[in-house]
Design a protein around this motif. Structure first.
Motif, mmCIF file in Angstrom:
data_model
loop_
_atom_site.group_PDB
_atom_site.id
_atom_site.type_symbol
_atom_site.label_atom_id
_atom_site.label_comp_id
_atom_site.label_asym_id
_atom_site.label_seq_id
_atom_site.Cartn_x
_atom_site.Cartn_y
_atom_site.Cartn_z
ATOM 1 N N UNK A 197 0.731 -1.077 0.069
ATOM 2 C CA UNK A 197 -0.133 0.130 0.068
ATOM 3 C C UNK A 197 0.794 1.335 0.045
ATOM 4 N N UNK A 198 0.866 1.953 -1.044
ATOM 5 C CA UNK A 198 1.524 3.322 -1.183
ATOM 6 C C UNK A 198 0.687 4.683 -1.270
ATOM 7 N N UNK A 199 1.043 5.540 -0.832
ATOM 8 C CA UNK A 199 0.458 6.908 -0.882
ATOM 9 C C UNK A 199 1.522 7.794 -1.368
ATOM 10 N N UNK A 200 1.259 8.444 -2.716
ATOM 11 C CA UNK A 200 2.046 9.397 -3.233
ATOM 12 C C UNK A 200 1.383 10.751 -3.222
ATOM 13 N N UNK A 201 2.304 11.830 -3.458
ATOM 14 C CA UNK A 201 1.663 13.314 -3.339
ATOM 15 C C UNK A 201 0.829 13.604 -4.298
ATOM 16 N N UNK A 212 -0.359 -5.270 -6.121
ATOM 17 C CA UNK A 212 -0.409 -6.786 -5.710
ATOM 18 C C UNK A 212 0.681 -7.323 -6.432
ATOM 19 N N UNK A 213 1.543 -8.073 -5.689
ATOM 20 C CA UNK A 213 2.863 -8.531 -6.199
ATOM 21 C C UNK A 213 2.711 -9.898 -5.999
ATOM 22 N N UNK A 214 3.449 -10.605 -7.078
ATOM 23 C CA UNK A 214 3.963 -12.023 -7.211
ATOM 24 C C UNK A 214 5.091 -12.403 -6.738
ATOM 25 N N UNK A 215 5.190 -13.642 -5.901
ATOM 26 C CA UNK A 215 6.574 -13.936 -5.182
ATOM 27 C C UNK A 215 6.646 -13.331 -4.046
ATOM 28 N N UNK A 216 7.680 -13.421 -3.300
ATOM 29 C CA UNK A 216 7.948 -13.305 -1.760
ATOM 30 C C UNK A 216 8.957 -12.153 -1.878
ATOM 31 N N UNK A 217 9.631 -11.574 -3.076
ATOM 32 C CA UNK A 217 10.604 -10.474 -2.830
ATOM 33 C C UNK A 217 9.830 -9.303 -2.420
ATOM 34 N N UNK A 218 10.303 -8.528 -1.329
ATOM 35 C CA UNK A 218 9.966 -7.141 -1.025
ATOM 36 C C UNK A 218 10.141 -6.067 -2.157
ATOM 37 N N UNK A 219 8.914 -5.716 -2.782
ATOM 38 C CA UNK A 219 9.228 -4.941 -3.699
ATOM 39 C C UNK A 219 9.178 -3.282 -3.231
ATOM 40 N N UNK A 220 9.168 -2.959 -1.911
ATOM 41 C CA UNK A 220 9.364 -1.666 -1.466
ATOM 42 C C UNK A 220 10.224 -0.677 -1.857
ATOM 43 N N UNK A 221 11.362 -1.376 -2.027
ATOM 44 C CA UNK A 221 12.694 -0.564 -2.519
ATOM 45 C C UNK A 221 12.462 -0.338 -4.168
ATOM 46 N N UNK A 222 11.859 -0.998 -4.924
ATOM 47 C CA UNK A 222 11.647 -0.767 -6.332
ATOM 48 C C UNK A 222 10.648 0.340 -6.458
ATOM 49 N N UNK A 275 3.988 4.028 2.971
ATOM 50 C CA UNK A 275 4.579 2.863 2.220
ATOM 51 C C UNK A 275 4.377 1.772 3.197
ATOM 52 N N UNK A 276 3.584 0.667 3.147
ATOM 53 C CA UNK A 276 3.404 -0.446 3.841
ATOM 54 C C UNK A 276 3.291 -1.794 3.091
ATOM 55 N N UNK A 277 3.756 -2.704 3.894
ATOM 56 C CA UNK A 277 3.726 -4.084 3.349
ATOM 57 C C UNK A 277 2.332 -4.721 3.941
ATOM 58 N N UNK A 278 1.558 -5.250 3.137
ATOM 59 C CA UNK A 278 0.246 -6.006 3.719
ATOM 60 C C UNK A 278 0.344 -7.391 3.242
ATOM 61 N N UNK A 279 -0.540 -8.199 4.004
ATOM 62 C CA UNK A 279 -0.545 -9.651 3.431
ATOM 63 C C UNK A 279 -1.979 -9.915 3.390
ATOM 64 N N UNK A 280 -2.289 -10.846 2.444
ATOM 65 C CA UNK A 280 -3.706 -11.198 2.264
ATOM 66 C C UNK A 280 -4.025 -11.991 3.692
ATOM 67 N N UNK A 281 -4.859 -11.586 4.531
ATOM 68 C CA UNK A 281 -5.300 -12.326 5.895
ATOM 69 C C UNK A 281 -6.313 -13.717 5.510
ATOM 70 N N UNK A 282 -6.255 -14.313 6.493
ATOM 71 C CA UNK A 282 -7.312 -15.302 6.418
ATOM 72 C C UNK A 282 -8.643 -15.040 6.375
#
Length: 208
Positions: free
Chosen positions: A135-139, A167-177, A192-199
């Motif tokens: 989840x990212x918020x730009x200006x 929504x990202x495939x794979x386990x790599x953290x895409x935040x630096x990108x 800028x924060x990482x979320x996971x699909x919850x149960x």
């Protein structure tokens, strides 16, 4: 009845002449309450008495229906531990709508929708397969297509104003990108924060 009387009565229902009462009372943490009247016990200890009665004939399978409902936080921790301990040498089937309990107690998940099994998977595999959401918020607003072109990005949603879910495939953290993308395009990142699909999300998707 007091606890010990009730457990003797339960053993009689199974025609067990010499039940291992001391062992069951110890296993369920009722040592200091064996002589107490059941009506005088807290809800957490009443749950323990129910578990003790269910274990009196040493079953291979124990079925628990909403065993943590109405417990205070301390009782909740104790009952969770007790259920996990039971699961070491028995099959424990836990029926619950409190999905946090599934994460805290279970190692396998079955979701039933309108009488049909729609998911049967180990919790470990579900954790591996959880979709990564950033989840990212730009200006200011940008075209979603620009974000979709980033590596490993499957989809982008503009949830409101300048906020995007990526929504990202794979386990790599895409935040630096994403940070590099913003810098290259003269954008400021406000959050800028990482979320996971919850149960809960998975449950809603499968039963809606």
């Amino acid at each position: 009845m007091c606890v010990i009387e009730y457990l003797k009565f339960s053993a009689g229902l199974y025609n067990i002449s010499k039940p291992k009462l001391a062992e069951i009372i110890q296993k369920t943490g009722l040592e200091n309450h064996a002589q107490n009247k059941i009506y005088s016990l807290s809800k957490g200890y009443k749950q323990r008495v129910g578990l003790a009665a269910a274990l009196i004939h040493n079953p291979d399978v124990v079925i628990l229906d909403e065993p943590t409902t109405g417990l205070d936080p301390n009782q909740l921790i104790e009952i969770r531990k007790l259920i996990r301990d039971l699961g070491k040498d028995k099959t424990v089937i836990l029926s619950t709508h409190i999905l946090q309990e599934v994460d805290a107690i279970c190692d396998r998940v079955i979701i039933i929708n309108q009488g049909k099994i729609v998911l049967d998977e180990s919790l470990e595999n579900l954790s591996k397969n959880k979709e990564q959401i950033i989840e990212v918020t730009f200006d200011y607003r940008i075209e979603q297509e620009a974000l979709v072109r980033l590596p490993q990005v499957k989809n982008v949603k503009n949830t409101y104003d300048f906020n995007y879910e990526i929504y990202v495939s794979g386990n790599d953290d895409l935040r630096p990108t994403i940070f590099d993308f913003a810098n290259k395009n003269g954008l400021k990142i406000l959050s800028l924060q990482l979320k996971n699909e919850s149960l809960e999300t998975l449950f809603n998707d499968l039963t809606s």
